[in-house]
Design a protein around this motif. Structure first.
Motif, PDB file in Angstrom:
ATOM      1  N   HIS A  96      15.723  24.554  61.144  1.00 40.52           N
ATOM      2  CA  HIS A  96      16.480  24.776  59.698  1.00 40.52           C
ATOM      3  C   HIS A  96      16.983  24.109  58.734  1.00 40.52           C
ATOM      4  CE1 HIS A  96      15.973  28.801  61.944  1.00 40.52           C
ATOM      5  NE2 HIS A  96      16.228  29.089  63.093  1.00 40.52           N
ATOM      6  N   LEU A  97      18.033  22.791  59.290  1.00 44.38           N
ATOM      7  CA  LEU A  97      18.083  22.139  58.365  1.00 44.38           C
ATOM      8  C   LEU A  97      17.094  21.847  57.086  1.00 44.38           C
ATOM      9  CD1 LEU A  97      19.694  20.226  56.998  1.00 44.38           C
ATOM     10  CD2 LEU A  97      18.900  18.567  58.651  1.00 44.38           C
ATOM     11  N   GLU A  98      15.763  21.462  57.997  1.00 43.77           N
ATOM     12  CA  GLU A  98      14.481  21.172  56.644  1.00 43.77           C
ATOM     13  C   GLU A  98      14.314  22.557  55.757  1.00 43.77           C
ATOM     14  OE1 GLU A  98      11.602  19.012  58.802  1.00 43.77           O
ATOM     15  OE2 GLU A  98      13.235  17.787  59.509  1.00 43.77           O
ATOM     16  N   ALA A  99      14.197  23.426  56.618  1.00 42.90           N
ATOM     17  CA  ALA A  99      13.651  24.611  56.028  1.00 42.90           C
ATOM     18  C   ALA A  99      14.679  24.796  54.527  1.00 42.90           C
ATOM     19  CB  ALA A  99      13.585  26.074  57.035  1.00 42.90           C
ATOM     20  N   ARG A 100      15.776  24.924  55.192  1.00 44.43           N
ATOM     21  CA  ARG A 100      17.042  24.848  54.013  1.00 44.43           C
ATOM     22  C   ARG A 100      17.023  23.868  52.847  1.00 44.43           C
ATOM     23  NH1 ARG A 100      20.988  24.259  57.210  1.00 44.43           N
ATOM     24  NH2 ARG A 100      22.014  22.593  56.309  1.00 44.43           N
ATOM     25  N   VAL A 101      17.344  22.650  53.376  1.00 45.68           N
ATOM     26  CA  VAL A 101      17.171  21.614  52.023  1.00 45.68           C
ATOM     27  C   VAL A 101      15.488  21.287  51.679  1.00 45.68           C
ATOM     28  CG1 VAL A 101      16.829  19.271  52.027  1.00 45.68           C
ATOM     29  CG2 VAL A 101      18.444  19.996  53.468  1.00 45.68           C
ATOM     30  N   GLY A 102      14.380  21.954  52.094  1.00 44.89           N
ATOM     31  CA  GLY A 102      13.679  21.500  51.589  1.00 44.89           C
ATOM     32  C   GLY A 102      13.375  23.148  50.606  1.00 44.89           C
ATOM     33  N   ALA A 103      13.865  23.661  50.130  1.00 41.55           N
ATOM     34  CA  ALA A 103      13.723  24.838  49.717  1.00 41.55           C
ATOM     35  C   ALA A 103      14.111  24.322  47.560  1.00 41.55           C
ATOM     36  CB  ALA A 103      14.289  26.212  49.525  1.00 41.55           C
ATOM     37  N   VAL A 104      15.243  23.336  47.863  1.00 42.87           N
ATOM     38  CA  VAL A 104      15.732  22.642  47.022  1.00 42.87           C
ATOM     39  C   VAL A 104      14.476  21.258  46.528  1.00 42.87           C
ATOM     40  CG1 VAL A 104      17.156  21.852  45.723  1.00 42.87           C
ATOM     41  CG2 VAL A 104      17.835  23.589  47.504  1.00 42.87           C
ATOM     42  N   PRO A 105      14.434  21.572  45.251  1.00 44.20           N
ATOM     43  CA  PRO A 105      12.999  20.040  44.498  1.00 44.20           C
ATOM     44  C   PRO A 105      14.060  18.711  45.103  1.00 44.20           C
ATOM     45  CG  PRO A 105      13.448  21.930  42.930  1.00 44.20           C
ATOM     46  CD  PRO A 105      13.968  21.976  44.914  1.00 44.20           C
ATOM     47  N   PRO A 106      13.481  16.962  45.421  1.00 49.98           N
ATOM     48  CA  PRO A 106      14.349  16.654  45.907  1.00 49.98           C
ATOM     49  C   PRO A 106      14.837  15.757  45.013  1.00 49.98           C
ATOM     50  CG  PRO A 106      11.675  16.384  46.161  1.00 49.98           C
ATOM     51  CD  PRO A 106      12.097  17.739  46.164  1.00 49.98           C
ATOM     52  N   THR A 107      15.685  14.823  44.705  1.00 42.61           N
ATOM     53  CA  THR A 107      16.608  14.985  43.506  1.00 42.61           C
ATOM     54  C   THR A 107      15.913  13.005  43.721  1.00 42.61           C
ATOM     55  OG1 THR A 107      18.259  14.297  44.651  1.00 42.61           O
ATOM     56  CG2 THR A 107      18.800  15.449  43.696  1.00 42.61           C
ATOM     57  N   SER A 108      15.739  12.243  44.222  1.00 40.72           N
ATOM     58  CA  SER A 108      15.076  11.245  44.461  1.00 40.72           C
ATOM     59  C   SER A 108      13.744  10.909  44.833  1.00 40.72           C
ATOM     60  CB  SER A 108      16.304  10.234  44.819  1.00 40.72           C
ATOM     61  OG  SER A 108      16.209  10.214  46.522  1.00 40.72           O
ATOM     62  N   ILE A 109      12.978  10.183  44.860  1.00 40.35           N
ATOM     63  CA  ILE A 109      11.809   9.687  45.580  1.00 40.35           C
ATOM     64  C   ILE A 109      12.103   8.758  46.410  1.00 40.35           C
ATOM     65  CG2 ILE A 109       9.722   8.548  45.700  1.00 40.35           C
ATOM     66  CD1 ILE A 109       9.369   9.259  42.901  1.00 40.35           C
ATOM     67  N   GLU A 110      11.823   8.792  48.481  1.00 37.46           N
ATOM     68  CA  GLU A 110      12.100   7.999  49.471  1.00 37.46           C
ATOM     69  C   GLU A 110      11.082   7.672  49.676  1.00 37.46           C
ATOM     70  OE1 GLU A 110      13.941  11.001  51.983  1.00 37.46           O
ATOM     71  OE2 GLU A 110      15.962  11.365  49.769  1.00 37.46           O
ATOM     72  N   GLY A 111      11.336   6.463  51.245  1.00 37.06           N
ATOM     73  CA  GLY A 111      10.603   5.456  51.457  1.00 37.06           C
ATOM     74  C   GLY A 111      10.338   6.283  52.866  1.00 37.06           C
ATOM     75  N   ALA A 112       8.585   6.312  53.677  1.00 40.09           N
ATOM     76  CA  ALA A 112       8.325   6.719  54.830  1.00 40.09           C
ATOM     77  C   ALA A 112       8.512   6.148  55.741  1.00 40.09           C
ATOM     78  CB  ALA A 112       7.086   7.152  54.874  1.00 40.09           C
ATOM     79  N   ALA A 113       8.706   6.760  56.695  1.00 38.15           N
ATOM     80  CA  ALA A 113       9.069   5.555  58.128  1.00 38.15           C
ATOM     81  C   ALA A 113       7.839   5.084  58.379  1.00 38.15           C
ATOM     82  CB  ALA A 113       9.353   6.285  59.548  1.00 38.15           C
ATOM     83  N   THR A 114       8.321   3.229  58.935  1.00 39.27           N
ATOM     84  CA  THR A 114       6.663   2.543  58.909  1.00 39.27           C
ATOM     85  C   THR A 114       6.915   1.909  60.007  1.00 39.27           C
ATOM     86  OG1 THR A 114       8.010   0.789  58.380  1.00 39.27           O
ATOM     87  CG2 THR A 114       6.764   2.091  56.676  1.00 39.27           C
ATOM     88  N   VAL A 115       5.498   2.212  60.887  1.00 36.44           N
ATOM     89  CA  VAL A 115       4.825   1.949  61.849  1.00 36.44           C
ATOM     90  C   VAL A 115       4.578   0.214  62.716  1.00 36.44           C
ATOM     91  CG1 VAL A 115       3.486   2.750  64.116  1.00 36.44           C
ATOM     92  CG2 VAL A 115       5.078   3.744  63.027  1.00 36.44           C
TER      93      VAL A 115
END
Length: 185
Positions: free
Chosen positions: A166-185
């Motif tokens: 639900h958190l991701e669905a709610r936040v994902g509905a708003v365009p991101p304000t910055s570019i972030e890195g991905a988790a690296t394995v």
């Protein structure tokens, strides 16, 4: 391992998170249930898996804590953390690596994860990998659902999975304000 792993406990909206950082990066992240002795039991299990006893130290976990706080505040969609899956091997590791590729606010079925991990038909093994992941939230096993779209048990805590989705669905509905890195394995 050249140095001693460190652990910290940090509050989140879904419970106290046990964070363990080793040389390779984030090695364990699990939400504690609050039962007496659970922290000690987790640390014993982690010690056996790492071959070293984690010591309390908030310093190494500072980046993890900051990014978790940003995630729960709705300001972070991807984690820019090195993660250490050194305690996981074989198909389970491939499945967890595939899970890291599931985009924020999206889901994939256990079968889709099995295909992405190179073993079509291994949906039950993909489910086991999710249930046993040493790193929750950052390795987004909460984004893996059953083929019918139902959320499943999430280690016996479907309410946590529901909260994260639900958190991701709610936040994902708003365009991101910055570019972030991905988790690296």
């Amino acid at each position: 391992m050249t140095s001693t792993p460190a652990f910290s406990v940090h509050p989140t909206p879904i419970g106290e998170a046990l964070i363990v950082v080793a040389d390779g990066g984030l090695a364990f992240l699990d939400v504690l249930e609050g039962s007496p002795g659970q922290l000690e039991r987790h640390l014993e299990e982690i010690s056996a898996r790492l071959g070293a006893v984690p010591v309390p130290d908030d310093g190494p976990a500072a980046d993890v804590v900051d990014q978790l706080d940003e995630y729960f505040a709705g300001h972070r969609r991807t984690f820019a953390l090195p993660i250490d899956l050194g305690t996981v091997d074989g198909f389970a590791r491939r499945a967890l690596e595939a899970i890291c590729e599931i985009p924020y606010a999206e889901t994939a079925s256990y079968g889709e994860v099995a295909v992405r991990a190179g073993s079509p038909g291994a949906h039950r093994a993909a489910g086991s990998a999710c249930a046993r992941t040493p790193i929750s939230i950052v390795v987004p096993a909460h984004r893996v659902v059953r083929a019918d779209g139902s959320i499943g048990e999430y280690g016996g805590h479907p309410e946590r999975k529901r909260f994260l989705l639900h958190l991701e669905a709610r936040v994902g509905a708003v365009p991101p304000t910055s570019i972030e890195g991905a988790a690296t394995v």
